[in-house]
Design an enzyme around this catalytic site. Structure first.
Site, PDB file in Angstrom:
ATOM      1  N   TYR A 142      85.622 103.709 149.005  1.00 18.77           N
ATOM      2  CA  TYR A 142      84.202 102.253 150.060  1.00 18.77           C
ATOM      3  C   TYR A 142      83.214 102.254 149.344  1.00 18.77           C
ATOM      4  O   TYR A 142      82.474 101.873 148.731  1.00 18.77           O
ATOM      5  CB  TYR A 142      83.866 102.235 151.645  1.00 18.77           C
ATOM      6  CG  TYR A 142      84.752 103.246 152.284  1.00 18.77           C
ATOM      7  CD1 TYR A 142      84.916 101.670 153.025  1.00 18.77           C
ATOM      8  CD2 TYR A 142      85.412 103.692 153.065  1.00 18.77           C
ATOM      9  CE1 TYR A 142      86.496 101.708 153.607  1.00 18.77           C
ATOM     10  CE2 TYR A 142      86.695 103.642 153.278  1.00 18.77           C
ATOM     11  CZ  TYR A 142      87.055 102.953 154.168  1.00 18.77           C
ATOM     12  OH  TYR A 142      88.272 102.786 155.012  1.00 18.77           O
ATOM     13  N   LYS A 189      93.865 115.096 151.625  1.00 15.32           N
ATOM     14  CA  LYS A 189      95.429 115.310 150.334  1.00 15.32           C
ATOM     15  C   LYS A 189      94.957 116.305 148.957  1.00 15.32           C
ATOM     16  O   LYS A 189      94.924 115.831 147.773  1.00 15.32           O
ATOM     17  CB  LYS A 189      95.304 113.376 149.742  1.00 15.32           C
ATOM     18  CG  LYS A 189      96.298 113.670 149.166  1.00 15.32           C
ATOM     19  CD  LYS A 189      97.806 113.952 150.234  1.00 15.32           C
ATOM     20  CE  LYS A 189      99.480 112.953 149.379  1.00 15.32           C
ATOM     21  NZ  LYS A 189     100.849 113.608 149.989  1.00 15.32           N
ATOM     22  N   ASP A 221      99.603 112.354 155.127  1.00 14.51           N
ATOM     23  CA  ASP A 221     100.810 112.190 155.664  1.00 14.51           C
ATOM     24  C   ASP A 221     100.991 113.063 156.844  1.00 14.51           C
ATOM     25  O   ASP A 221     101.889 112.293 158.235  1.00 14.51           O
ATOM     26  CB  ASP A 221     101.527 112.100 154.673  1.00 14.51           C
ATOM     27  CG  ASP A 221     101.101 113.354 153.320  1.00 14.51           C
ATOM     28  OD1 ASP A 221     100.808 114.519 153.361  1.00 14.51           O
ATOM     29  OD2 ASP A 221     102.343 113.340 152.580  1.00 14.51           O
ATOM     30  N   ASP A 245      89.340 106.100 158.373  1.00 12.11           N
ATOM     31  CA  ASP A 245      89.679 105.198 158.701  1.00 12.11           C
ATOM     32  C   ASP A 245      90.916 104.779 159.120  1.00 12.11           C
ATOM     33  O   ASP A 245      90.955 103.776 160.866  1.00 12.11           O
ATOM     34  CB  ASP A 245      89.024 103.708 158.237  1.00 12.11           C
ATOM     35  CG  ASP A 245      88.721 102.579 158.041  1.00 12.11           C
ATOM     36  OD1 ASP A 245      89.183 102.507 158.407  1.00 12.11           O
ATOM     37  OD2 ASP A 245      88.399 101.781 157.548  1.00 12.11           O
ATOM     38  N   ASP A 249      91.781 104.302 163.691  1.00 12.84           N
ATOM     39  CA  ASP A 249      92.837 103.526 164.446  1.00 12.84           C
ATOM     40  C   ASP A 249      94.343 104.165 165.072  1.00 12.84           C
ATOM     41  O   ASP A 249      94.727 103.469 165.922  1.00 12.84           O
ATOM     42  CB  ASP A 249      92.967 102.132 163.113  1.00 12.84           C
ATOM     43  CG  ASP A 249      92.510 101.550 163.186  1.00 12.84           C
ATOM     44  OD1 ASP A 249      90.465 101.432 164.146  1.00 12.84           O
ATOM     45  OD2 ASP A 249      92.413 100.144 163.025  1.00 12.84           O
TER      46      ASP A 249
END
Ligand SMILES: NC(=O)c1ccc[n+]([C@@H]2O[C@H](COP(=O)([O-])OP(=O)(O)OC[C@H]3O[C@@H](n4cnc5c(N)ncnc54)[C@H](O)[C@@H]3O)[C@@H](O)[C@H]2O)c1
Length: 364
Positions: A142, A189, A221, A245, A249
């Protein structure tokens, strides 16, 4: 206690739900003998329309001198449908987080038993799930360098993390775990990304200072899969901006609806409290938005920024009481909800305020 709370209603249903969040804070002040003063400031689409700036200087200076912020949401269809617009509501949110040094986003994911059947996940898998997410807010793709090259045929966003950014949020997550079930799952990751390898290295170092907390590392993952397969296996989840993020959700589905989840963004100064949902253009102006995420954000505000645990708990108990009595907004209703228990936004606010008075009387 005397405190100033700044309300940023923002766009769409942000205005509708913060109205109810504020009423609940006023009721708490009245019941527990506090003096909360409120002021308002503009952010997002409305601010762009008025000043061509999604976070006007006037707003920023109010935020820098307040005790806590109750925020709604930003976003407008005009921008969603036109990616070429250069001034955008979300820029106001990102700038606000950066300017106020809000580097940690906390999202408690706790399912109210009354809503076990509102989730798309099986109740027997969900029951008892209680997760606290720590999502880093000021680094990652971001805020890394971004741009286009090769005549606009190539685009890039740099994923970047600094050691200090990882250290400060890791300390917050480990401290929170100490007063919970004493487990931190750090998500990265690291098998592919260098920034994730630094993330893992720093989390391992910080973990040494908290020997009473168990730490485990999962790849994003695999964590995304386990969150649905076995949500009870998580206690505190610590992760970066982009992975957080997406994961939070996904986790919202554990709670049944976006309309139920609150969040806190904290740093070293003022705290910002907001629902995890956006401005929900599809239901704006219909008066049917669920205000409970904003009301639960008010509970987090009292707890984290003001240390008012009893008051914060009273709000959660009021929400539980109203849900137990069978009342629902449309997003958490199902085929069995009787018509006379279906509430609009304001009616849900009314009932929470009423329930608070009853709880307060029984505490007294
Ligand atoms: N923090 C923020 O300000 C924030 C976060 C996410 C999205 N947005 C913005 O919000 C706008 C809409 O985005 P979106 O539709 O992807 O996400 P959204 O969260 O606004 O809505 C997703 C779905 O959930 C429903 N929903 C959300 N909150 C609800 C509530 N309180 N009660 C009942 N139903 C609710 C909506 O009706 C919609 O169907 C976009 O402009 C986006 O950029 C802002």
């Amino acid at each position: 206690m005397k405190k100033k709370i700044t309300i940023l209603p923002g766009d769409g249903i942000g205005k509708e739900v913060t109205t109810e969040g504020k009423r609940v804070l006023q009721k708490i002040a009245e019941l527990f003998g506090h003096e909360f003063t409120f002021d308002y400031a503009a952010i997002g689409h409305d601010a762009i329309e008025a000043t061509n700036n999604p976070l006007p200087d006037e707003t920023l200076s109010k935020l820098k001198s307040t005790d806590a912020i109750l925020f709604g949401a930003v976003g407008h269809p005009k921008y969603d449908n036109d990616p070429t617009l250069k001034v955008r509501p979300e820029q106001g949110l990102l700038k606000m987080r950066k300017e106020l040094g809000l580097y940690a986003n906390l999202r408690p994911i706790k399912l109210f038993d009354e809503l076990l059947h509102a989730s798309s996940i099986k109740p027997e898998i969900l029951k008892g799930a209680d997760i606290l997410f720590f999502r880093e807010l000021t680094g990652d793709v971001y805020f890394g360098e971004k741009g286009r090259k090769n005549n606009d045929n190539t685009a890039y966003d740099l994923m970047i993390y600094h050691r200090y950014e990882i250290e400060r949020i890791a300390h917050k997550a480990f401290k929170a775990a100490q007063s919970r079930r004493k487990k931190v799952t750090s998500v990265d990751k690291a098998n592919v990304l260098e920034s994730s390898r630094l993330w893992r290295e720093v989390v391992q170092q910080v973990a040494k200072e908290y020997p009473d907390v168990t730490v485990e590392h999962q790849f994003i993952d695999s964590a995304a899969m386990k969150l649905i397969q076995n949500p009870r296996s998580f206690d505190v989840v610590l992760t970066g901006n982009l992975f957080g993020d997406i994961l939070t959700d996904e986790a919202s589905q554990i709670a049944g609806s976006m309309g139920m989840l609150a969040s806190a963004s904290i740093g070293d100064t003022v705290g910002l409290y907001e629902p995890i949902h956006g401005s929900a253009h599809d239901i704006t102006g219909k008066g049917i938005a669920n205000p409970l995420a904003s009301i639960l954000s008010a509970s987090l505000l009292l707890d984290i920024s003001f240390g008012l645990k009893e008051e914060a708990t009273a709000i959660i108990q009021a929400v539980e009481g109203v849900l137990r009595a069978g009342f629902r907004t449309v997003d958490i209703a199902d085929a069995t909800t009787p018509k006379d228990k279906m509430l609009n936004t304001q009616m849900m606010g009314d009932l929470i305020v009423k329930e608070l008075s009853a709880i307060n009387v029984s505490i007294a």
